[in-house]
Design a protein around this motif. Structure first.
Motif, mmCIF file in Angstrom:
data_model
loop_
_atom_site.group_PDB
_atom_site.id
_atom_site.type_symbol
_atom_site.label_atom_id
_atom_site.label_comp_id
_atom_site.label_asym_id
_atom_site.label_seq_id
_atom_site.Cartn_x
_atom_site.Cartn_y
_atom_site.Cartn_z
ATOM 1 N N ARG A 1 -1.401 -36.732 -23.474
ATOM 2 C CA ARG A 1 -1.587 -38.020 -24.161
ATOM 3 C C ARG A 1 -1.868 -37.784 -25.653
ATOM 4 O O ARG A 1 -1.295 -38.430 -26.517
ATOM 5 N N ARG B 1 -3.368 -44.992 -15.935
ATOM 6 C CA ARG B 1 -3.029 -46.044 -16.896
ATOM 7 C C ARG B 1 -3.683 -45.773 -18.243
ATOM 8 O O ARG B 1 -3.054 -45.873 -19.289
ATOM 9 N N GLU B 2 -4.946 -45.398 -18.215
ATOM 10 C CA GLU B 2 -5.663 -45.133 -19.464
ATOM 11 C C GLU B 2 -4.995 -44.020 -20.256
ATOM 12 O O GLU B 2 -5.010 -44.024 -21.486
ATOM 13 N N LEU B 3 -4.409 -43.077 -19.545
ATOM 14 C CA LEU B 3 -3.794 -41.933 -20.214
ATOM 15 C C LEU B 3 -2.327 -42.183 -20.539
ATOM 16 O O LEU B 3 -1.606 -41.269 -20.926
ATOM 17 N N GLY B 4 -1.885 -43.421 -20.366
ATOM 18 C CA GLY B 4 -0.561 -43.794 -20.840
ATOM 19 C C GLY B 4 0.588 -43.295 -20.002
ATOM 20 O O GLY B 4 1.721 -43.235 -20.489
ATOM 21 N N VAL B 5 0.336 -42.948 -18.751
ATOM 22 C CA VAL B 5 1.453 -42.571 -17.878
ATOM 23 C C VAL B 5 2.366 -43.789 -17.732
ATOM 24 O O VAL B 5 1.887 -44.895 -17.462
ATOM 25 N N LEU C 1 -0.943 -35.465 -27.414
ATOM 26 C CA LEU C 1 0.256 -34.949 -28.079
ATOM 27 C C LEU C 1 1.409 -35.963 -28.056
ATOM 28 O O LEU C 1 2.529 -35.631 -28.408
ATOM 29 N N HIS C 2 1.136 -37.168 -27.597
ATOM 30 C CA HIS C 2 2.063 -38.302 -27.706
ATOM 31 C C HIS C 2 3.331 -38.159 -26.874
ATOM 32 O O HIS C 2 4.395 -38.646 -27.272
ATOM 33 N N PHE C 3 3.252 -37.498 -25.726
ATOM 34 C CA PHE C 3 4.430 -37.439 -24.863
ATOM 35 C C PHE C 3 4.624 -38.769 -24.140
ATOM 36 O O PHE C 3 3.662 -39.503 -23.873
ATOM 37 N N ASP C 4 5.865 -39.047 -23.760
ATOM 38 C CA ASP C 4 6.173 -40.104 -22.800
ATOM 39 C C ASP C 4 6.059 -39.457 -21.416
ATOM 40 O O ASP C 4 6.844 -38.569 -21.081
ATOM 41 N N ILE D 1 -1.828 -45.551 -27.437
ATOM 42 C CA ILE D 1 -1.213 -45.476 -26.124
ATOM 43 C C ILE D 1 0.282 -45.119 -26.214
ATOM 44 O O ILE D 1 0.922 -44.788 -25.217
ATOM 45 N N LEU D 2 0.824 -45.144 -27.415
ATOM 46 C CA LEU D 2 2.270 -44.938 -27.565
ATOM 47 C C LEU D 2 2.674 -43.475 -27.387
ATOM 48 O O LEU D 2 1.910 -42.557 -27.675
ATOM 49 N N ALA D 3 3.898 -43.290 -26.929
ATOM 50 C CA ALA D 3 4.548 -41.986 -26.996
ATOM 51 C C ALA D 3 5.437 -41.994 -28.234
ATOM 52 O O ALA D 3 6.137 -42.973 -28.483
ATOM 53 N N ARG E 1 7.629 -39.270 -31.258
ATOM 54 C CA ARG E 1 7.999 -37.944 -31.722
ATOM 55 C C ARG E 1 8.915 -38.082 -32.939
ATOM 56 O O ARG E 1 9.701 -39.024 -33.034
ATOM 57 N N ARG F 1 -3.441 -52.233 -23.095
ATOM 58 C CA ARG F 1 -1.984 -52.280 -22.900
ATOM 59 C C ARG F 1 -1.602 -53.716 -22.645
ATOM 60 O O ARG F 1 -1.680 -54.201 -21.537
#
Lengths: 102, 401
Positions: free
Chosen positions: B95, B119-123, B97-100, A15-17, A19, A100
């Motif tokens: 998601r 939420r599941e997709l980490g927004v 690609l690990h973006f915020d 779930i993490l962002a 880079r 989460r």
């Protein structure tokens, strides 16, 4: 917690962002909007925490890359993994959960 | 491993901003996926017709290029993003690609199921436009009946999922006196808010939207209101008590990453560590600076980002070299935007009337006696000044690599 010496495998919390910025890893936890930065060696380890490689395997690479004793490298990795896991940045490799949690 | 101490929010984010600005890493990207919209807000600067949006595959390729270039903070906006039937497909790619991920939406189409999927997709964050706590005023601005009730109904769904919701309220003639209601609404919903005094020309340069802009004098009650301080949220201080033996990780709360002292003498982040991508693949320094540096259907992102002459010229600009503004005595009260300077004043390096007028009002409210901006001083004295073009050639010559 002996996270790697006992053979436990860890992977990044999906779930993490995160880079890699100029050789150092930047991580954001979406659940609490906390920014984490790893230094160069911690970033080396982070990139290899894929749920497949053991701590010993990563330690071998770390020791070769940074000219430290493998046992010292493994100790550092165990300490780092413990810290990252306590922050829920890592999850056990056999845990498919993407919960989460705070 | 090296040692460092846990540090607070601002230094950590400022450090990231400083590094990415120095190295020209596009850490923050605003990607409009569509200009189509299910509202017709009177002040909107977009042409809502579809002129050939990037396909799903093209959007994913853009995201892959952004990830490779170092982008971390990604904002999807529009138009209304939920009008894209492939929106969740694009979001899932982001998601992976690990973006915020942050979103901007009017929330009309956010069902409980979609909120859960976000939420599941980490927004992490979603900014929702609300123009008034009075449904009649809100709906009159959006031109969609019942849009207020539908928007407001979506907010608890998002909050329940743990997303960080923020209300965004552009202030214009139609809702100027309604801002207190928006503040109370935000407090009732338990979410932060931002009031925005900026009404911009349309992206094609047309100034029809400016007819809705509130005059500077009519903004005085707003400028006097201490609640406006909430328009500039500061990141909360947050640090970890990391063990001495594990100093490789530090933590802090995340701010927007836009407002920061780390930019120092730069006018803003645009083109330095942030940029904008249109639904048609155009790469711009900022949505408010409509000078396309290239198009992603013809060029790779990195080729545009690192080599486009438009961006190189922009990067050479320093606040201390601006012909009027650098010597303005009330500069600290001014929120000059380079894009609006270009769109409204015709000069990327110039002053523009609206910012000068607002700065004078703010300085007056702060207790200064008869504050006058450099632009107005110059006019009063009828003294000619160097033109923006002359200065532009100077800064281009001194451009860093």
């Amino acid at each position: 917690m002996s996270t790697t010496a006992n053979g436990a495998l860890w992977r990044k919390n999906p779930i993490l962002a995160w880079r890699e910025i100029e050789g150092e890893i930047v991580i954001i936890s979406p659940n609490n909007s906390v920014l984490h930065e790893l230094n160069e060696t911690a970033s080396f380890v982070w990139k290899r925490l894929d749920g497949r490689r053991s701590g010993a395997e990563i330690a071998t690479g770390l020791a070769a890359e940074y000219d430290v004793k493998p046992e010292d490298a493994l100790g550092d990795i165990e300490t780092l993994v413990e810290e990252l896991a306590s922050r829920q940045l890592l999850v056990p490799a056999d845990n498919p959960s993407t919960e989460r949690t705070e | 491993m090296s040692t460092s101490a846990p540090i607070g929010a601002t230094p950590l984010m400022d450090g990231l901003i400083a590094r990415t600005t120095c190295k020209r890493v596009p850490i923050s990207v605003h990607f409009d996926l569509t200009y189509r919209c299910n509202e017709r807000c009177v002040h909107c600067y977009l042409d809502h017709n579809d002129h050939g949006e990037l396909t799903t595959i093209e959007c994913v390729e853009v995201l892959e290029q952004l990830a490779a270039a170092g982008t971390l903070f990604l904002t999807f906006s529009g138009g209304e993003i939920f009008l894209r039937i492939d929106f969740f497909e694009i979001l899932a790619a982001a998601r992976r690609l690990h973006f915020d991920i942050s979103l901007k939406s009017n929330a009309l189409l956010i069902t409980p199921e979609r909120a859960a999927r976000l939420r599941e997709l980490g927004v992490r964050r979603i900014q929702i436009s609300v123009y008034s706590a009075d449904p009649a005023i809100h709906d009159a601005i959006t031109k969609v009946p019942n849009s207020f009730s539908r928007t407001i109904a979506a907010i608890p769904r998002l909050v329940e999922q743990g997303l960080k919701v923020k209300l965004a309220c552009p202030l214009m003639q139609q809702n100027l006196l309604a801002y207190r209601g928006v503040i109370e609404l935000a407090e009732k919903l338990g979410v932060p808010y931002v009031l925005d005094l900026t009404i911009t020309p349309m992206m094609d340069g047309s100034e029809t939207t400016l007819a809705h802009r509130a005059s500077v004098s009519s903004l005085l009650p707003v400028l006097r209101d201490p609640a406006l301080h909430a328009c500039k949220p500061r990141p909360e201080s947050h640090s970890f008590s990391a063990r001495e033996a594990i100093p490789a990780v530090t933590g802090s709360a995340v701010s927007s990453g836009i407002e920061s002292s780390a930019y120092e003498d730069l006018p803003c982040s645009a083109g330095h560590n942030s940029c904008y991508i249109s639904p048609y693949g155009d790469v711009l320094p900022c949505v408010q600076l409509p000078q396309a540096a290239g198009n992603l259907r013809r060029e790779k992102f990195e080729d545009i980002w690192y080599h486009a002459p438009q961006l190189e010229r922009l990067r050479a600009i320093r606040e201390s070299q601006l012909p009027f503004c650098s010597r303005c005595e009330i500069r600290s009260y001014c929120e000059r935007c380079p894009g609006l300077a270009l769109m409204e004043g015709g000069d990327l390096l110039g002053a523009y009337e609206r910012a000068c007028d607002l700065a004078e009002q703010k300085a007056r409210l702060a207790g200064l006696t008869d504050p006058v901006s450099a632009l107005h001083q110059e006019r009063a004295a009828s003294i000619s000044a160097p033109t923006g073009n002359e200065i532009a050639s100077l800064v281009t010559d001194s451009s860093p690599n």
